[in-house]
Design a protein around this motif. Structure first.
Motif, PDB file in Angstrom:
ATOM      1  N   SER A  97       0.858  -1.180   0.000  1.00  0.00           N
ATOM      2  CA  SER A  97       0.000   0.000   0.000  1.00  0.00           C
ATOM      3  C   SER A  97       0.896   1.232   0.000  1.00  0.00           C
ATOM      4  O   SER A  97       1.842   1.319   0.784  1.00  0.00           O
ATOM      5  N   THR A 100      -0.688   7.621  -3.520  1.00  0.00           N
ATOM      6  CA  THR A 100      -0.660   7.741  -4.976  1.00  0.00           C
ATOM      7  C   THR A 100       0.516   8.572  -5.462  1.00  0.00           C
ATOM      8  O   THR A 100       1.231   8.179  -6.389  1.00  0.00           O
ATOM      9  N   VAL A 126      -1.122  -1.283  -4.379  1.00  0.00           N
ATOM     10  CA  VAL A 126      -2.387  -0.557  -4.293  1.00  0.00           C
ATOM     11  C   VAL A 126      -2.085   0.907  -4.011  1.00  0.00           C
ATOM     12  O   VAL A 126      -1.482   1.249  -2.986  1.00  0.00           O
ATOM     13  N   ASN A 128      -3.428   4.471  -3.050  1.00  0.00           N
ATOM     14  CA  ASN A 128      -4.560   5.202  -2.475  1.00  0.00           C
ATOM     15  C   ASN A 128      -4.042   6.213  -1.466  1.00  0.00           C
ATOM     16  O   ASN A 128      -2.876   6.180  -1.089  1.00  0.00           O
ATOM     17  N   ASN A 129      -4.903   7.090  -1.069  1.00  0.00           N
ATOM     18  CA  ASN A 129      -4.501   8.154  -0.141  1.00  0.00           C
ATOM     19  C   ASN A 129      -5.181   8.016   1.206  1.00  0.00           C
ATOM     20  O   ASN A 129      -5.419   8.997   1.902  1.00  0.00           O
ATOM     21  N   ARG A 130      -5.491   6.796   1.579  1.00  0.00           N
ATOM     22  CA  ARG A 130      -6.097   6.562   2.884  1.00  0.00           C
ATOM     23  C   ARG A 130      -5.174   5.694   3.732  1.00  0.00           C
ATOM     24  O   ARG A 130      -4.294   5.011   3.231  1.00  0.00           O
ATOM     25  N   VAL A 132      -4.416   2.545   5.534  1.00  0.00           N
ATOM     26  CA  VAL A 132      -4.896   1.169   5.502  1.00  0.00           C
ATOM     27  C   VAL A 132      -4.462   0.420   6.761  1.00  0.00           C
ATOM     28  O   VAL A 132      -3.437   0.723   7.360  1.00  0.00           O
ATOM     29  N   ASN A 194      -8.132  15.652   1.303  1.00  0.00           N
ATOM     30  CA  ASN A 194      -8.291  14.416   2.085  1.00  0.00           C
ATOM     31  C   ASN A 194      -7.387  14.377   3.303  1.00  0.00           C
ATOM     32  O   ASN A 194      -7.148  13.316   3.865  1.00  0.00           O
ATOM     33  N   ASN A 222      -7.632  15.782  -4.025  1.00  0.00           N
ATOM     34  CA  ASN A 222      -7.092  14.696  -3.201  1.00  0.00           C
ATOM     35  C   ASN A 222      -5.885  14.035  -3.858  1.00  0.00           C
ATOM     36  O   ASN A 222      -5.594  12.865  -3.625  1.00  0.00           O
ATOM     37  N   ASP A 223      -5.163  14.811  -4.690  1.00  0.00           N
ATOM     38  CA  ASP A 223      -4.024  14.268  -5.414  1.00  0.00           C
ATOM     39  C   ASP A 223      -2.952  15.348  -5.532  1.00  0.00           C
ATOM     40  O   ASP A 223      -3.203  16.450  -6.035  1.00  0.00           O
TER      41      ASP A 223
END
Length: 301
Positions: A97, A100, A126, A128-130, A132, A194, A222-223
């Motif tokens: 993880s 991005t 993977v 993503n910007n959360r 995990v 985010n 969010n990027d």
């Protein structure tokens, strides 16, 4: 006789409830098991087992000894497994993880070299910007940037990045350059949508004072790459990590908004689940990343 073998024989007798089943479990004769246990009792000078025609059970001393012996045997088994694991070739599926921005710009370009070096490993990355949950979501490893939250995860630092405010030369020609932190309120600011702390920039004044600036502005994304593109286009000032803006800064596409402010340095870490030893595929990937980013950061990207 070997002390560890004596302990194993005794513990197996207790586990199996008798010499016959213990012999089957260990793959040796019943008389050999009995000889190991008798030798152990003679060496310790204590009776560890109550023997009857129907059953075998540990004495009070034997039960106390069993608890310690089982721990020793388990540790010995883990030590053997550790050596075997460390000598085995890295292989299997590696789930990663990563945020991005960092994944696209800096992890993806080096994955090919890693896969060529370790052909028995397959990677599922993977982006993503959360945040995990590694264990519950089945990840072997994550790349995290900034201060690490308290957790049971293990971490290894790869390098550093710095954060600075950047904007295009055209923007500064049109709107001027802020000279004080308070003047940022009069500028068009671009921010991540985010972030857990909301639209707040945490800055350090030249005096060392910590300041917070609310970054309400024209654009929320969010990027990070999109924010950099917006800054290059002259839409405003973005507060970004150096691994994103370094090339644009070098090419003159952006400039620092307030170069006199101390940069906010952040660590980049590989985090992975805890354990007494690390899986070969995880250890191989982390070692590879440490080498790949050895000459990177905090501003050299």
């Amino acid at each position: 006789m070997d002390r560890l073998t004596e302990m194993e024989a005794f513990a197996t007798v207790v586990d199996q409830g008798g010499f016959t089943d213990a012999a089957k479990k260990m793959g040796i004769s019943k008389s050999a098991v009995s000889k190991h246990v008798s030798s152990l009792e003679a060496r310790l000078g204590a009776r560890l087992l109550n023997r009857t025609t129907r059953r075998v059970s540990p004495t009070e001393i034997g039960l106390a000894y069993y608890d310690r012996a089982r721990r020793v045997l388990n540790d010995a088994g883990e030590a053997d497994a550790l050596v075997t694991s460390m000598q085995s070739a890295p292989s299997g599926l590696l789930r990663i993880s990563v945020a991005t921005d960092f994944g696209v710009n800096h992890l993806s370009p080096v994955l090919g070299e890693f896969l060529q070096e370790f052909p028995d490993i397959t990677v599922n990355m993977v982006l993503n910007n959360r945040f995990v949950e590694l264990i519950s979501e089945g990840f072997d490893l994550a790349i995290r940037i900034g201060e690490l939250e308290d957790s049971t995860l293990r971490a290894r630092k790869l390098t550093d990045t710095s954060k600075r405010m950047v904007g295009s030369p055209d923007y500064f020609r049109k709107f001027g350059r802020p000279e004080k932190i308070d003047e940022l309120n009069d500028h068009k600011l671009l921010h991540y949508s985010n972030q857990s702390n909301g639209s707040v920039w945490k800055l350090t004044a030249p005096s060392g004072e910590k300041r917070q600036v609310r970054t309400a502005g024209w654009l929320s994304v969010n990027d990070g790459q999109s924010l950099l593109n917006a800054a290059i286009s002259g839409l405003g000032i973005a507060y970004l990590p150096s691994f994103l803006y370094a090339e644009a800064l070098k090419d003159g596409l952006v400039e620092e908004a307030m170069p006199e402010l101390p940069a906010d340095r952040q660590g980049i870490y590989a985090v992975y689940p805890p354990g007494r030893f690390t899986q070969p595929k995880v250890r191989a990937f982390i070692d590879f990343l440490v080498h790949a980013f050895a000459d990177k950061g905090p501003d050299n990207w």
